[in-house]
Scaffold this motif. Structure first.
Motif, PDB file in Angstrom:
ATOM      1  N   LEU A 177      52.786   3.393  51.985  1.00  0.00           N
ATOM      2  CA  LEU A 177      52.208   2.615  53.054  1.00  0.00           C
ATOM      3  C   LEU A 177      52.937   2.925  54.351  1.00  0.00           C
ATOM      4  CD1 LEU A 177      50.147   0.354  53.574  1.00  0.00           C
ATOM      5  CD2 LEU A 177      51.989  -1.265  53.263  1.00  0.00           C
ATOM      6  N   LEU A 225      58.289  -1.647  44.801  1.00  0.00           N
ATOM      7  CA  LEU A 225      57.839  -2.490  45.907  1.00  0.00           C
ATOM      8  C   LEU A 225      58.661  -2.238  47.166  1.00  0.00           C
ATOM      9  CD1 LEU A 225      57.199  -5.838  44.025  1.00  0.00           C
ATOM     10  CD2 LEU A 225      55.509  -4.479  45.257  1.00  0.00           C
ATOM     11  N   SER A 283      46.727   3.712  50.391  1.00  0.00           N
ATOM     12  CA  SER A 283      48.015   3.014  50.426  1.00  0.00           C
ATOM     13  C   SER A 283      47.844   1.533  50.141  1.00  0.00           C
ATOM     14  CB  SER A 283      48.687   3.212  51.783  1.00  0.00           C
ATOM     15  OG  SER A 283      49.011   4.565  51.972  1.00  0.00           O
ATOM     16  N   VAL A 306      57.312   0.986  48.675  1.00  0.00           N
ATOM     17  CA  VAL A 306      55.964   0.838  49.244  1.00  0.00           C
ATOM     18  C   VAL A 306      55.998   0.003  50.515  1.00  0.00           C
ATOM     19  CG1 VAL A 306      53.677  -0.166  48.832  1.00  0.00           C
ATOM     20  CG2 VAL A 306      54.781   1.158  47.050  1.00  0.00           C
ATOM     21  N   LEU A 307      56.830  -1.032  50.518  1.00  0.00           N
ATOM     22  CA  LEU A 307      56.909  -1.920  51.672  1.00  0.00           C
ATOM     23  C   LEU A 307      57.910  -1.450  52.723  1.00  0.00           C
ATOM     24  CD1 LEU A 307      56.790  -5.316  49.751  1.00  0.00           C
ATOM     25  CD2 LEU A 307      54.939  -4.245  51.067  1.00  0.00           C
ATOM     26  N   TYR A 325      47.111   1.061  46.467  1.00  0.00           N
ATOM     27  CA  TYR A 325      48.347   1.249  45.701  1.00  0.00           C
ATOM     28  C   TYR A 325      49.215  -0.006  45.788  1.00  0.00           C
ATOM     29  CZ  TYR A 325      52.826   3.187  44.250  1.00  0.00           C
ATOM     30  OH  TYR A 325      54.014   3.414  43.624  1.00  0.00           O
ATOM     31  N   LEU A 326      49.382  -0.537  46.998  1.00  0.00           N
ATOM     32  CA  LEU A 326      50.167  -1.752  47.190  1.00  0.00           C
ATOM     33  C   LEU A 326      49.582  -2.901  46.375  1.00  0.00           C
ATOM     34  CD1 LEU A 326      52.344  -3.480  48.513  1.00  0.00           C
ATOM     35  CD2 LEU A 326      50.834  -3.728  50.489  1.00  0.00           C
TER      36      LEU A 326
END
Length: 111
Positions: A16, A67, A40, A70-71, A43-44
């Protein structure tokens, strides 16, 4: 472009907030950027659902680094996230949760 290991499908997925890939000498198009953002976001969503559906402490703990990636969490935020999961899996909190659930089933509410 950064990628993250996708625990849901065994592949790599764009993270992301990373720009879509572009060919040298050309600029990326708006549709490619929208598609990358949609991938993205999907996926999140999948990672979050897997985290929320995790049945064991170990499953949740294993998803914290995913996580965090991704974050785009900072190292400090990653430590806070892991500490939160570890505390929620502590004997004290598990016991409290058990009593809350039992109380709910018989009509009592713990203060």
């Amino acid at each position: 472009q950064q990628t993250a290991l996708n625990p849901l499908v065994g592949g790599r997925t764009p993270m992301l907030g990373t720009p879509p890939p572009s060919t040298p000498g050309t600029s990326s198009s708006a549709p490619a950027a929208v598609e990358s953002a949609q991938v993205s976001l999907e996926y999140l969503k999948n990672v979050m659902m897997r985290f929320l559906d995790a049945k064991t402490y170990q499953e949740k703990k294993a998803l914290v680094p995913v996580l965090a990636s991704v974050l785009c969490l900072t190292p400090e935020e990653s430590v806070r996230a892991m500490a939160s999961v570890e505390q929620s899996g502590s004997v004290e909190n598990v016991g409290l949760s058990l009593f809350e659930n039992l109380g709910t089933q018989v009509g009592f509410k713990l203060v």
